[in-house]
Scaffold this active site. Sequence first.
Site, PDB file in Angstrom:
ATOM      1  N   ASP A  29      14.267  12.123 -14.811  1.00 14.03           N
ATOM      2  CA  ASP A  29      13.424  12.405 -13.651  1.00 14.03           C
ATOM      3  C   ASP A  29      13.258  11.115 -12.852  1.00 14.03           C
ATOM      4  OD1 ASP A  29      11.379  12.974 -11.845  1.00 14.03           O
ATOM      5  OD2 ASP A  29      10.289  14.249 -13.253  1.00 14.03           O
ATOM      6  N   HIS A  30      13.819  11.080 -11.659  1.00 14.97           N
ATOM      7  CA  HIS A  30      13.818   9.842 -10.872  1.00 14.97           C
ATOM      8  C   HIS A  30      12.432   9.491 -10.344  1.00 14.97           C
ATOM      9  CE1 HIS A  30      15.815   6.517  -9.272  1.00 14.97           C
ATOM     10  NE2 HIS A  30      16.349   7.013  -8.167  1.00 14.97           N
ATOM     11  N   ARG A  31      11.489  10.412 -10.402  1.00 12.19           N
ATOM     12  CA  ARG A  31      10.116  10.082 -10.012  1.00 12.19           C
ATOM     13  C   ARG A  31       9.471   9.148 -11.018  1.00 12.19           C
ATOM     14  NH1 ARG A  31       7.659  15.983  -9.732  1.00 12.19           N
ATOM     15  NH2 ARG A  31       8.769  15.953 -11.736  1.00 12.19           N
TER      16      ARG A  31
END
Length: 437
Positions: A409-411
Amino acid sequence: MSAEQTIKIPELGDVDSVDVVEILVEPGQTVEEGTPLLTLENQKTAMELPAPIDGVVKSILVSLGDQVAAGADVVVIDAQAVGKSDAAEPAKPESTPAPAEPAATEEQPAAPAPAATQPTQPVKPQPPASQSAPAAPGKSTAFASPSVRRFARELGADINQISGTGTKGRILKSDVQAWIKSSLASNQSGGPVLGSPMPEIDFSKFGTIEEQNLSRIQKVSGKHLHRCWVHIPHVTQQDQADITDLEAFRKSLNAEKNQSGAKITLLPLVMKAVTATLQAYPTFNASLASNGEQLILKHYYNIGVAVDTPEGLVVPVIRDVDKKGIRQLAQELAEVSQRARDRKLTPTDMEGGSFTISSLGGIGGTAFTPIVNAPEVAILGVSRSSMQPVYQDGQFVPRLMLPLSLSYDHRVIDGANGARFIVYLSRALSDLRRVLV
């Protein structure tokens, strides 16, 4: 004399062609002068093609997605069908005043007076009042400008489901944004997934077909995977681990195993290496809070393992991997995999995971992009190992290499930490003694 008029694409200036991105009317529909017929779009702009006369749509000569140039025939309108003696005659201002309910003019096309009193009002400013059935695929009943339609399409919003707050029910950009926020909130609570519905296609017209129902597992997992893909900005980092020594160690363990012991596959060893890597990089063993503002770090290491069954993919969870030995993990994996294939898993068996491993090594392939299993923030894909020439000490030597695919998850995880995690894991698999350090 025929009252039919063929509507053509007007001059496009320096643009060679435009795409038909929306068909706003359908055959048999009564339209007024100025009613939008099509939405046309190119890379620079979007525009609506209005009806030049009052009448009834006889036929539509283009399809959704067609590329059309200036002068192309697109729609045929019959002005005589609504009782017009002269299709090109403009509406007269002294005509009978408009009735109190404009929607009634669509239901009574034979009455010419109401249609003539509102030449500038679009036919369908309030779709719910004039249509009881949903629009056909490609047809739009929404009252919105081309720029707002394009904005909705870019966000995956169904313009026909949005209520307009502008003048005469016109849909504004703020209405689209509000609908998106509402849909996201609905998705968080288990509601329908954001996005426009896929068009219905009759595949039987292309050849013989057979319908097959999805299994219960496929239906449930499909919705979950869709939500994960829509809501999580995925990044996949790939690497290879030299497992030549690890494979020799695994074979030695199997050679000395007890009669009652389960066969040790590569997966328990990968689980131990993954756990050690999660301890070194705790943000991968976490979940993002529902408000998106806190990270929930987990101090337990429950590894979900994707199991292929005749009914579809299931992910049972092996708990406290950090506290168990290789043989115990192998035994638990064998037992839970058999229960999965026998459809005897309980909900408890599949909850509480903090990280997931999806191994396709027994089937094949060199790499893939696994989907993060929310509410987790990362997943490891393991492909089939193969012997490859590796340059060591001035020469090429055969080494057993294991492909790894890490999606995250790039967040929560940036690219640098994603690379650090998979490099650390590769080193741990190359020399499992590292997990003891």
